[in-house]
Design a protein around this motif. Structure first.
Motif, mmCIF file in Angstrom:
data_model
loop_
_atom_site.group_PDB
_atom_site.id
_atom_site.type_symbol
_atom_site.label_atom_id
_atom_site.label_comp_id
_atom_site.label_asym_id
_atom_site.label_seq_id
_atom_site.Cartn_x
_atom_site.Cartn_y
_atom_site.Cartn_z
ATOM 1 N N VAL A 18 -7.211 13.157 -17.009
ATOM 2 C CA VAL A 18 -5.972 13.478 -16.139
ATOM 3 C C VAL A 18 -5.821 12.982 -14.952
ATOM 4 N N VAL A 19 -6.969 12.743 -14.090
ATOM 5 C CA VAL A 19 -6.610 11.919 -12.939
ATOM 6 C C VAL A 19 -6.161 10.473 -13.057
ATOM 7 N N ALA A 20 -6.715 9.884 -13.986
ATOM 8 C CA ALA A 20 -6.159 8.560 -14.187
ATOM 9 C C ALA A 20 -4.842 8.496 -14.681
ATOM 10 N N ASP A 21 -4.066 9.696 -15.460
ATOM 11 C CA ASP A 21 -2.898 9.755 -15.787
ATOM 12 C C ASP A 21 -2.079 10.108 -14.695
ATOM 13 N N ARG A 22 -2.437 10.787 -13.670
ATOM 14 C CA ARG A 22 -1.844 10.964 -12.351
ATOM 15 C C ARG A 22 -1.787 9.698 -11.664
ATOM 16 N N PHE A 23 -2.960 8.853 -11.661
ATOM 17 C CA PHE A 23 -2.620 7.595 -10.451
ATOM 18 C C PHE A 23 -1.609 6.685 -11.553
ATOM 19 N N ALA A 24 -1.527 6.487 -12.568
ATOM 20 C CA ALA A 24 -0.701 5.746 -13.603
ATOM 21 C C ALA A 24 0.682 6.242 -13.418
ATOM 22 N N ASN A 25 0.928 7.371 -13.445
ATOM 23 C CA ASN A 25 2.159 7.750 -13.365
ATOM 24 C C ASN A 25 2.936 7.736 -12.083
ATOM 25 N N PHE A 26 1.958 7.891 -10.969
ATOM 26 C CA PHE A 26 2.286 7.610 -9.169
ATOM 27 C C PHE A 26 2.933 6.040 -9.322
ATOM 28 N N LEU A 27 1.984 5.224 -9.982
ATOM 29 C CA LEU A 27 2.127 3.955 -9.704
ATOM 30 C C LEU A 27 3.421 3.558 -10.480
ATOM 31 N N ARG A 28 3.543 4.077 -11.738
ATOM 32 C CA ARG A 28 4.779 3.652 -12.468
ATOM 33 C C ARG A 28 6.019 4.190 -11.843
ATOM 34 N N SER A 29 5.953 5.564 -11.018
ATOM 35 C CA SER A 29 7.192 6.116 -10.186
ATOM 36 C C SER A 29 7.480 5.117 -9.259
ATOM 37 N N LYS A 30 6.635 4.389 -8.625
ATOM 38 C CA LYS A 30 6.837 3.475 -7.524
ATOM 39 C C LYS A 30 7.404 2.298 -7.957
#
Length: 123
Positions: A25-37
């Motif tokens: 879940v945490v890894a997905d949050r990081f990936a989503n954040f980076l992809r949103s940037k």
């Protein structure tokens, strides 16, 4: 009453499953954040912002793995409180406030840069 070894094993396996799920879940949050940037060439842009190897960032995105503590420090250095807010399920109010203030300051800098470009074009 003592617990049987089977029940103890079940508890340990259950705990490991929960930890693995939490990490995912945490890894997905990081990936989503980076992809949103950076929706395009995410790993390359993040590597440029942080100084981390492109391959490391790409592994996070491809495999769903979370950054190490050292890499998290690099991410915080590049993205401030915003990255922590994205990673935490319920970030504390002070962190949300810091993230909003940093976003406001970033937007104000962008506006000032755009105004300067407009002023140069009108001369």
């Amino acid at each position: 009453m003592e617990q049987s070894p089977r029940n103890a094993t079940t508890l340990v396996v259950g705990a490991r499953t929960t930890v693995c799920r939490d990490r995912t879940v945490v890894a997905d949050r990081f990936a989503n954040f980076l992809r949103s940037k950076y929706p395009e060439k995410t790993a390359e842009h993040v590597a440029a912002d942080t100084g981390l190897p492109v391959a490391t960032v790409q592994r996070w995105l491809d495999r769903g793995s979370a950054p190490s503590l050292w890499a998290l420090g690099k991410l915080i250095g590049a993205y401030d409180a915003e990255v922590l807010c994205a990673a935490l399920e319920n970030p504390p109010a002070w962190l949300v406030a810091a993230s909003r203030q940093q976003e406001r300051e970033r937007l104000e800098r962008e506006i000032a840069e755009l105004r300067a470009r407009l002023d140069e074009g009108s001369r």
